[in-house]
Design an enzyme around this catalytic site. Structure first.
Site, PDB file in Angstrom:
ATOM      1  N   LEU A 123     -10.901  38.294  13.264  1.00 25.04           N
ATOM      2  CA  LEU A 123     -10.705  36.848  13.169  1.00 25.04           C
ATOM      3  C   LEU A 123     -10.258  36.525  11.757  1.00 25.04           C
ATOM      4  O   LEU A 123     -10.777  37.090  10.802  1.00 25.04           O
ATOM      5  CB  LEU A 123     -12.011  36.140  13.502  1.00 25.04           C
ATOM      6  N   ASP A 143      -7.824  32.965   9.781  1.00 26.16           N
ATOM      7  CA  ASP A 143      -7.708  31.535   9.506  1.00 26.16           C
ATOM      8  C   ASP A 143      -8.053  30.618  10.683  1.00 26.16           C
ATOM      9  O   ASP A 143      -7.541  30.822  11.793  1.00 26.16           O
ATOM     10  CB  ASP A 143      -6.284  31.187   9.089  1.00 26.16           C
ATOM     11  N   GLN A 175      -6.876  32.609  14.147  1.00 24.61           N
ATOM     12  CA  GLN A 175      -5.993  33.770  14.272  1.00 24.61           C
ATOM     13  C   GLN A 175      -6.832  34.971  14.705  1.00 24.61           C
ATOM     14  O   GLN A 175      -7.949  35.166  14.230  1.00 24.61           O
ATOM     15  CB  GLN A 175      -5.309  34.065  12.942  1.00 24.61           C
ATOM     16  N   ARG A 214       5.056  29.683   5.018  1.00 33.36           N
ATOM     17  CA  ARG A 214       4.207  29.618   6.207  1.00 33.36           C
ATOM     18  C   ARG A 214       3.085  28.568   6.084  1.00 33.36           C
ATOM     19  O   ARG A 214       2.893  27.954   5.052  1.00 33.36           O
ATOM     20  CB  ARG A 214       3.580  30.987   6.469  1.00 33.36           C
ATOM     21  N   ASP A 215       2.367  28.407   7.200  1.00 28.79           N
ATOM     22  CA  ASP A 215       1.107  27.665   7.302  1.00 28.79           C
ATOM     23  C   ASP A 215       1.297  26.142   7.221  1.00 28.79           C
ATOM     24  O   ASP A 215       0.686  25.470   6.381  1.00 28.79           O
ATOM     25  CB  ASP A 215       0.105  28.089   6.213  1.00 28.79           C
ATOM     26  N   TYR A 231       1.324  33.001  13.207  1.00 31.68           N
ATOM     27  CA  TYR A 231       0.611  32.764  11.952  1.00 31.68           C
ATOM     28  C   TYR A 231       0.027  31.349  11.926  1.00 31.68           C
ATOM     29  O   TYR A 231       0.077  30.620  12.901  1.00 31.68           O
ATOM     30  CB  TYR A 231       1.541  33.012  10.775  1.00 31.68           C
ATOM     31  N   SER A 232      -0.490  30.938  10.775  1.00 33.95           N
ATOM     32  CA  SER A 232      -1.299  29.730  10.712  1.00 33.95           C
ATOM     33  C   SER A 232      -0.497  28.450  10.905  1.00 33.95           C
ATOM     34  O   SER A 232       0.706  28.397  10.665  1.00 33.95           O
ATOM     35  CB  SER A 232      -2.041  29.675   9.378  1.00 33.95           C
TER      36      SER A 232
END
Length: 491
Positions: free
Chosen positions: A45, A47, A63, A164-165, A106-107
């Protein structure tokens, strides 16, 4: 075990049900499985993602790499809750099943648009020669199914593939997104996009701060207004330790000030760590039904190892915290609804003093402990938790310096990637209260009603269940209130 690229990018549907069930069974036997924290059924596990409240329930994702305690191809695992105490686990919702997220989801974050839950996240795609192409995707959540489409392809000019994110919000007729980025000169920053309809996004530029050279990458940005202040959270990578500060592999913190949304210039105070423990990263916030700002973080860090790696799982999420700004400080308090977990209560009070180590009559491994410091005439006092003949997790408070230290040297098994066994924080006022949540393999410490927080994983033996107190010199009068905490219901 050294994981190959092929193993890291093996998808869940490529594994037989029998082999996957064997992983689940092995993880379930772990002696360090948590009782009331969110943790993966198996694998890794990281974010928290897509945290949003809609029509009476919270949606929360994390994630997830299902096949082992390493960073491989990522899914989003979906949970729902009406109170952030009891959760329904719905399983994987976002899968790496398109060109745009072929090598991992991804986040990202969640928002309600036209009464639908929308998720915006980074899809990780790799070319045949293994070059990363980041896509920002918008997904619509219906039940536990999503439909998705890319809205931003690749990084903007002047930035690397580390792009990202996205964290999204809506304000005065416009949607905004902040994205963590790395410039071509290998420095970290946050970039801003805006959209009138959540589908067509325009690059606005960078969030202008005083930190132009502060680490090589900024991850997991978040923006919100709270109690008249603009607050930006982010996780800078590549910060060197400075005294008691920045002593983890990677950091997580915030800037507070005023954000000019015409040009995205941010006038702010200095960067402050959100959590002064060993295991806290990638926090995400949302608004609750009463307008409260709630934070959940990853109780872990990238590029770390833990004793549970040998049991095929790693990491968990923190307990939810309610944020407020008081006297220009960001305060963090445990979500009040967590009192629903309280079971049997025990209380005790009395003096701790030098040469009088007091072993308290109650013990346990999953509890909430409230410690009121009613009188303190000591130079330094010690509270030890999860105590056995050989192990203890030590909390140390030095009265003269107002310095609180978390010492993991004797806490049991530790990860090999720790930079230090101790972390310390300086309080603004004398220590009067500690609210401590101890689970099977973690500790979360709230100091002085949320002025500072320290979060860490600990891995003691099964016989490490005691509590004891003592001082260096002088005496302290404590009042202890201990609640046994019930196991978090699973749905």
């Amino acid at each position: 075990m050294e994981w190959t690229r092929e193993q890291r990018y093996t998808k869940l549907d490529q594994m037989s049900e029998e082999n996957y069930q064997s992983l689940l069974d092995a993880t379930a036997q772990s002696k360090w499985r948590q009782h009331y924290h969110i943790q993966p059924p198996t694998g890794l596990l990281n974010d928290p993602n897509g945290f949003v409240f809609h029509e009476g329930q919270y949606h929360l994702f994390y994630q997830w790499f299902p096949l082992g305690p390493v960073h491989g191809i990522k899914y989003w695992y979906h949970l729902t809750s009406t109170d952030l105490v009891t959760f329904n686990e719905l399983g994987p919702a976002i899968l790496p099943d398109t060109l745009w997220d072929s090598h991992g989801a991804y986040s990202g974050s969640g928002i309600v648009v036209n009464n639908e839950v929308k998720l915006m996240y980074t899809g990780n795609h790799r070319t045949q020669d293994w070059q990363r192409v980041p896509y920002q995707l918008v997904a619509t959540l219906k039940g536990n199914q999503v439909s998705k489409q890319p809205v931003i392809e690749g990084p903007e000019a002047g930035y690397t593939e580390h792009f990202r994110d996205p964290k999204v919000w809506y304000e005065q007729g416009m949607y905004y997104a902040v994205i963590g980025a790395q410039r071509d000169n290998m420095t970290g920053t946050i970039v801003v996009y805006q959209s009138p309809d959540f589908q067509h996004w325009t690059f606005t530029g960078e969030l202008a701060t005083d930190y132009e050279d502060f680490g090589y990458m900024w991850e997991c940005p978040d923006y919100f207004e709270l109690d008249g202040q603009d607050i930006v959270l982010f996780c800078p990578q590549g910060i060197e330790p400075a005294g008691d500060a920045f002593n983890n592999i990677y950091q997580s913190g915030y800037l507070m000030g005023h954000l000019d949304k015409e040009n995205f210039n941010f006038s702010h105070d200095h960067f402050i760590e959100l959590d002064n423990g060993f295991d806290f990263y990638a926090p995400q916030t949302t608004l609750g039904p009463q307008g409260e700002r709630i934070l959940i973080g990853w109780m872990g860090l990238p590029d770390t190892d833990y004793p549970t790696d040998n049991e095929n799982w790693a990491h968990c999420l923190t307990l939810p915290r309610v944020l407020s700004v008081e006297n220009h400080k960001l305060m963090q308090r445990p979500l009040p609804a967590l009192t629903q977990l309280r079971g049997t209560v025990e209380t005790a009070e009395g003096y701790a003093m030098k040469h009088n180590v007091k072993l308290h009559p109650y013990e346990g491994d999953c509890y909430e402990l409230i410690v009121d410091v009613l009188e303190n005439e000591s130079t330094e006092f010690y509270i030890e938790l999860r105590v056995s003949k050989k192990e203890s997790t030590r909390l140390i408070y030095n009265q003269a310096d107002k310095c609180f230290t978390l010492d993991l040297f004797d806490s049991g098994k530790l990860g090999q990637s720790l930079k230090s066994y101790t972390r310390s924080v300086i309080l603004e006022a004398d220590l009067k209260k500690m609210q401590i949540f101890v689970d099977e393999s973690s500790i979360e410490i709230f100091l002085n009603d949320g002025e500072k927080v320290m979060t860490s994983r600990i891995f003691p033996g099964e016989d490490a269940r005691g509590i004891r107190t003592s001082t260096e010199s002088g005496q302290v009068y404590f009042r202890f209130t201990k609640y046994d905490l019930k196991e978090r219901p699973h749905g």
